[in-house]
Every structure is written in structure tokens, then in C-alpha cells.
Design an enzyme around this catalytic site. Structure first.
Site, PDB file in Angstrom:
ATOM      1  CB  SER A 199      15.505  41.870 -35.781  1.00 33.59           C
ATOM      2  OG  SER A 199      14.985  41.595 -37.070  1.00 33.59           O
ATOM      3  CG  ASN A 238      20.331  43.676 -47.855  1.00 32.22           C
ATOM      4  OD1 ASN A 238      19.923  43.092 -46.850  1.00 32.22           O
ATOM      5  ND2 ASN A 238      21.329  43.224 -48.586  1.00 32.22           N
ATOM      6  CG  HIS A 278      34.386  80.014 -12.365  1.00 31.43           C
ATOM      7  ND1 HIS A 278      35.392  79.248 -12.903  1.00 31.43           N
ATOM      8  CD2 HIS A 278      34.467  81.228 -12.974  1.00 31.43           C
ATOM      9  CE1 HIS A 278      36.071  79.974 -13.794  1.00 31.43           C
ATOM     10  NE2 HIS A 278      35.515  81.167 -13.862  1.00 31.43           N
ATOM     11  CB  SER A 329      11.049  61.360   1.112  1.00 32.06           C
ATOM     12  OG  SER A 329      11.516  60.440   2.078  1.00 32.06           O
ATOM     13  CE  LYS A 350      14.416  64.915   0.312  1.00 36.39           C
ATOM     14  NZ  LYS A 350      15.769  64.629   0.327  1.00 36.39           N
ATOM     15  CG  ASN A 366      12.958  64.223  -3.136  1.00 35.32           C
ATOM     16  OD1 ASN A 366      13.536  65.081  -2.463  1.00 35.32           O
ATOM     17  ND2 ASN A 366      12.650  63.024  -2.668  1.00 35.32           N
ATOM     18  CD  GLU A 378      16.654  64.019  -8.443  1.00 36.80           C
ATOM     19  OE1 GLU A 378      17.584  63.660  -7.714  1.00 36.80           O
ATOM     20  OE2 GLU A 378      15.456  63.886  -8.126  1.00 36.80           O
ATOM     21  CE1 TYR A 409      21.356  44.878 -43.115  1.00 40.36           C
ATOM     22  CE2 TYR A 409      22.086  42.628 -43.508  1.00 40.36           C
ATOM     23  CZ  TYR A 409      21.369  43.540 -42.756  1.00 40.36           C
ATOM     24  OH  TYR A 409      20.675  43.118 -41.650  1.00 40.36           O
TER      25      TYR A 409
HETATM   26  N1  ARG Z   1      16.274  42.200 -39.994  1.00 45.66           N
HETATM   27  C1  ARG Z   1      17.279  42.729 -40.863  1.00 45.66           C
HETATM   28  C2  ARG Z   1      17.836  44.031 -40.298  1.00 45.66           C
HETATM   29  O1  ARG Z   1      17.236  44.570 -39.466  1.00 45.66           O
HETATM   30  C3  ARG Z   1      16.718  42.955 -42.227  1.00 45.66           C
HETATM   31  C4  ARG Z   1      17.697  42.890 -43.343  1.00 45.66           C
HETATM   32  C5  ARG Z   1      18.154  41.512 -43.530  1.00 45.66           C
HETATM   33  N2  ARG Z   1      18.924  41.374 -44.690  1.00 45.66           N
HETATM   34  C6  ARG Z   1      19.698  40.320 -44.887  1.00 45.66           C
HETATM   35  N3  ARG Z   1      20.345  40.262 -45.984  1.00 45.66           N
HETATM   36  N4  ARG Z   1      19.799  39.384 -43.996  1.00 45.66           N
HETATM   37  O2  ARG Z   1      18.886  44.487 -40.687  1.00 45.66           O
END
Ligand code: ARG
Length: 461
Positions: free
Chosen positions: A24, A111, A157, A278, A284, A286, A291, A318
């Protein structure tokens, strides 16, 4: 090679695909500041409680400060093999200060660490949204005060209904965005509890002081149940729910801006700063910013939905599924922030074409209700009868192809003989809006009062 943080029981390292699906770090490196602050609060508490020595704690705190500068200077090397921001930082700490780094993770798990980091990020984001909403409210109130008496058509409406004022229309959005702001404040108050010290899920046997870490990180208190502390994601869901409602309000105003600045309506001039041209049609201009504000709603609702579905059915506590929470919030909330900034700029710069709006306000028999009210007030008719008579008068005006105030007294009397020429006094749009003095109504005096009340309130907030 197996992982140094958790690979004790592993003979082999992960498959390349495993590394890709598991890591991650590409997105959670955004949490570096929160992660370092959380770790420093944790290790100071460990020292205070005699769980690590104060020498070790000092080394860890200062090593983490070095890492903070490295990340901010762009010299820190993030590694996918180290999965996430927590392990990247801890691994670097070990390079910097040696085995002492390993003491940081006492009485803690990733966690509770990630739950803490993410709460801190969401909390900062909510604070920022609150400030931005205050600015938007100010811009709307100022526009409303300036144009408290400028008449425009009010619609139901998208058909002309009754004249209102441009200021009143702006103040309607003030009410909406003020509710959004109070929702953000509520969410912040509810989420401001610290999961740090819940450890993996069950708490810890070390004599930690969760009040101390909570206080150091600006939380009101520690979360009361360790299972809930590590597995709750209500705080981000609530932020995204509030964001979705706010995005919906922004989108309604954006849509009105798009309609209003079309050549057919021509109710407002949008500033060049928030428009584009445009490449083929030279005439134009816009309303792209409006938007895009309207469009941002899609990804914000999408994030809320993705997270609700992702969390649904997860057993306590978790599960790695929960790692998917961050990208959604990292996309949706900064996009809401951008939309708020763009809307504030557009509101500040937009100039209503008061003459065009006033003319439009008088078309479409928009003072028919005023005529019916006159019949009730002056002729003593029950409202239902007055409504019927006025309907017949509108039909007459349609037949003669004129607006109501241009219908002759003879024509009026052919429908209702008791009508006198006093009736014309209520058929102008200015009279119409001035007469709407009921609390919350569109009379310019009301609008001015409300705008001033809000501006004073916003100054105090
Ligand atoms: N990268 C993990 C997350 O975003 C961190 C927690 C990971 N915990 C674990 N027990 N693998 O959730």
C-alpha cells in the site's frame, strides 16, 4: 528472502504478484506525518511508563525526526517490499539507530497504528473542509446582501413559478452549506477518539497509558473497546457521507450556474477566470469549472459506496480488505476540497444580469399567485375560488398573448366583475417580492436581515 518484520515463520519470500497486491506504500505514504507523530507519542508514553528506557525513547524520537526531514526533502527511498508506510519508516529507523528501533513496536500493532494514522488524516481533512465551507458561506452571504433586492424568476419544475430575489436564492445555498458545515463538525467530534494502544485487537499486557497518547495526538479520549478500535471505519464513512451530501449541494448550484450563463437564460456573467474557450468556435465561453464541480459528485458518491460495500460483512476485527479504505478517501476528499475552492471563486466573481433576470421574472404569469391572494384579501374570496378565477384570467392572458399586468381591466372584469384597477398594484414583480414578508420569505428586507445575521455569525465562528 522472508520479510524482516513478520517473516520469522516464513521460508520463502512473496511472489511478485503478492507484493503488488499487498503493498500500500504507493498511496499510504501520504500518511507519513501522522505515522511519525503517532510513533513519537507512543514511544514517549512507553518511556514515561518505564516500558522502554528514556535513552532509547530519545533515540527513537530523534531518528523519526530525521526520517520526517528525509521524506519532506524527497530523499527517502520508499520500498514496495516493505509494504506500507509503517514498515518503511520502521525499517529506515533501524538503519539509522540500529536494533533500538525494534523497541518502538512494543505494545502496538500495525492495526491500531493504521487506524490512528488514518483518523488523524481524516480529522485534518475535516478541519480543512470546515474552513473552506466557511469561506463559501461568506462569499454567498456577501453576494446575497449586494443583490437582496434584485428580482429573478423562482422556479418549480424549471417552470416560472413566482418572483424571488437573487439574494434569496443565494441564501438558500447558505442554509444548505451551513448544514454541511455542521455535519462536518459533528463528524469530527464523534471521530476524535484514539485507537492507539488497542494493539492487534485485544489490548496489551504492558502497562500503557492510552490517555497520554490520546492527549498528545489531540484526541478527546481513547476508544473504549479494542476490537472496535482496530476495525471501525465509521469515521471515514461518515466523512464521505458528509462529503457526498455537500457534493450534491455543490452540484445543484453548479448546474444552476451552467443554466444561468447559457445565452438562452443569460442570468449571470461568469468571470473569465472560471471559464474556458473553444478551439473551434470563437464565440464560446464555457462554464467548465461549474461542470467539473458537478462531475466531481460521481467519484465522491463512488468512494462512499465502495467503502460501504467493502466494509459490509467483514467479521471483527481487522481484515486486509480494510487497506482499500485509503485510496477512496484520498481521492474523494481532496476533490471535494477542490470543488469547494472552485465554487467559492465562481460565486465571488459572478455578476447577475439584473435587467435580464427582472424581465424574465415578469414573464410566464409569475404573479398569478399575487393576483389570487389579492382576490382573497380584497374581494373576500376563499383561496380555492380565487385560484380558479385567476386560472381563468391566465387563460384569458394566454388567449390575448399578453402578460397578466398587460391584461385590460375589461378583460379582467369579463372573468370576475368585482375586480378593480387596484389589482394592478400587486402585479409587478417588485411588489410581489416586497410583499413576501413572512419569516423565511423572499422580501428584500428579509434577505438583507438574514445575510447580515449570517455574516455576523460567520465572523464569530
Ligand atoms: N497497510 C495496512 C493497511 O493499510 C496496515 C495494517 C496492516 N495490518 C496487518 N495486520 N496486516 O490496512
Amino acid at each position: 528472502m522472508s520479510n524482516r518484520m513478520w517473516g520469522g515463520r516464513f521460508a520463502e519470500g512473496p511472489d511478485a504478484i503478492m507484493e503488488e497486491i499487498n503493498a500500500s506504500i504507493d498511496f499510504d505514504q501520504k500518511l507519513y506525518k501522522q505515522d511519525i507523530a503517532g510513533s513519537q507519542a507512543h514511544v514517549r508514553m512507553l518511556a514515561e511508563q518505564g516500558i522502554v528506557s528514556s535513552d532509547d525513547a530519545e533515540k527513537i524520537v530523534s531518528g523519526l525526526n530525521t526520517i520526517l526531514s528525509e521524506i519532506e526533502a524527497g530523499t527517502f527511498k520508499f520500498s514496495r517490499a516493505l509494504e506500507d508506510i509503517h514498515m518503511n519508516i520502521e525499517a529506515r529507523l533501524a538503519e539509522l539507530i540500529g536494533p533500538t528501533a525494534g523497541r518502538l513496536h512494543t505494545a502496538r500493532s500495525r492495526n491500531d497504528q493504521v487506524a490512528t494514522d488514518f483518523r488523524l488524516w481524516v480529522r485534518d481533512t475535516l478541519d480543512n473542509l470546515e474552513d473552506q465551507l466557511t469561506e463559501l458561506l461568506q462569499a454567498l452571504c456577501e453576494k446575497a446582501e449586494t443583490h437582496a433586492g434584485d428580482v429573478m424568476p423562482g422556479f418549480t419544475h424549471l417552470q416560472s413559478a413566482q418572483p424571488v430575489t437573487f439574494g434569496h436564492h443565494m441564501m438558500a445555498y447558505v442554509e444548505m452549506f451551513a448544514r454541511d458545515r455542521s455535519r462536518v463538525q459533528d463528524a469530527r467530534a464523534r471521530m476524535n477518539e484514539s485507537p492507539l494502544g488497542c494493539a492487534a485487537l485485544a489490548g496489551t499486557s504492558f502497562p500503557i497509558d492510552r490517555e497520554m497518547t490520546a492527549k498528545a495526538l489531540g484526541f478527546d479520549r481513547p476508544t473504549a473497546n479494542s476490537l472496535d478500535g482496530v476495525s471501525d471505519r465509521d469515521f471515514v464513512l461518515e466523512a464521505l457521507s458528509d462529503a457526498s451530501i455537500c457534493a450534491m449541494h455543490l452540484s445543484r448550484l453548479a448546474e444552476e450556474i451552467v443554466i444561468w450563463c447559457s445565452a438562452q437564460f443569460n442570468f449571470i456573467k461568469l468571470s473569465d477566470k472560471f471559464s474556458t474557450g473553444s478551439s473551434i468556435m470563437p464565440q464560446k465561453k464555457n462554464p467548465d469549472a461549474a461542470e467539473l464541480v458537478r462531475a466531481k459528485t460521481g467519484r465522491i458518491y463512488g468512494a462512499l459506496n465502495a467503502l460501504l460495500v467493502m466494509m459490509k460483512g467483514l467479521p471483527l476485527t481487522y481484515s486486509k480488505d480494510m487497506q482499500e479504505d485509503k485510496e477512496q478517501a484520498f481521492d474523494a476528499l481532496p476533490n471535494l476540497s477542490l470543488a469547494l475552492a472552485a465554487m467559492t471563486g465562481m460565486v465571488r466573481d459572478m455578476e447577475p444580469n439584473t435587467k435580464v433576470m427582472k424581465k424574465a421574472a415578469g414573464s410566464g404569469y409569475s404573479t398569478a399567485t399575487d393576483l389570487a391572494d389579492w382576490c382573497v384579501r380584497v374581494l373576500g374570496m376563499p383561496f380555492r375560488d380565487a385560484h380558479h378565477v385567476t386560472g381563468a384570467l391566465v387563460a384569458k392572458a394566454v388567449e390575448k398573448n399578453v402578460e397578466l399586468h398587460k391584461l385590460s381591466l375589461e378583460d379582467m372584469q369579463s372573468v370576475e366583475p368585482n375586480i378593480t384597477d387596484d389589482v394592478y398594484s400587486v402585479l409587478s414583480v417588485d411588489k410581489s417580492v416586497r410583499s413576501r414578508v413572512s419569516y423565511g420569505g423572499t422580501s428584500p428586507a428579509n434577505v438583507r436581515k438574514q445575510a447580515r445575521r449570517w455574516l455576523k455569525q460567520l465572523e464569530r465562528d
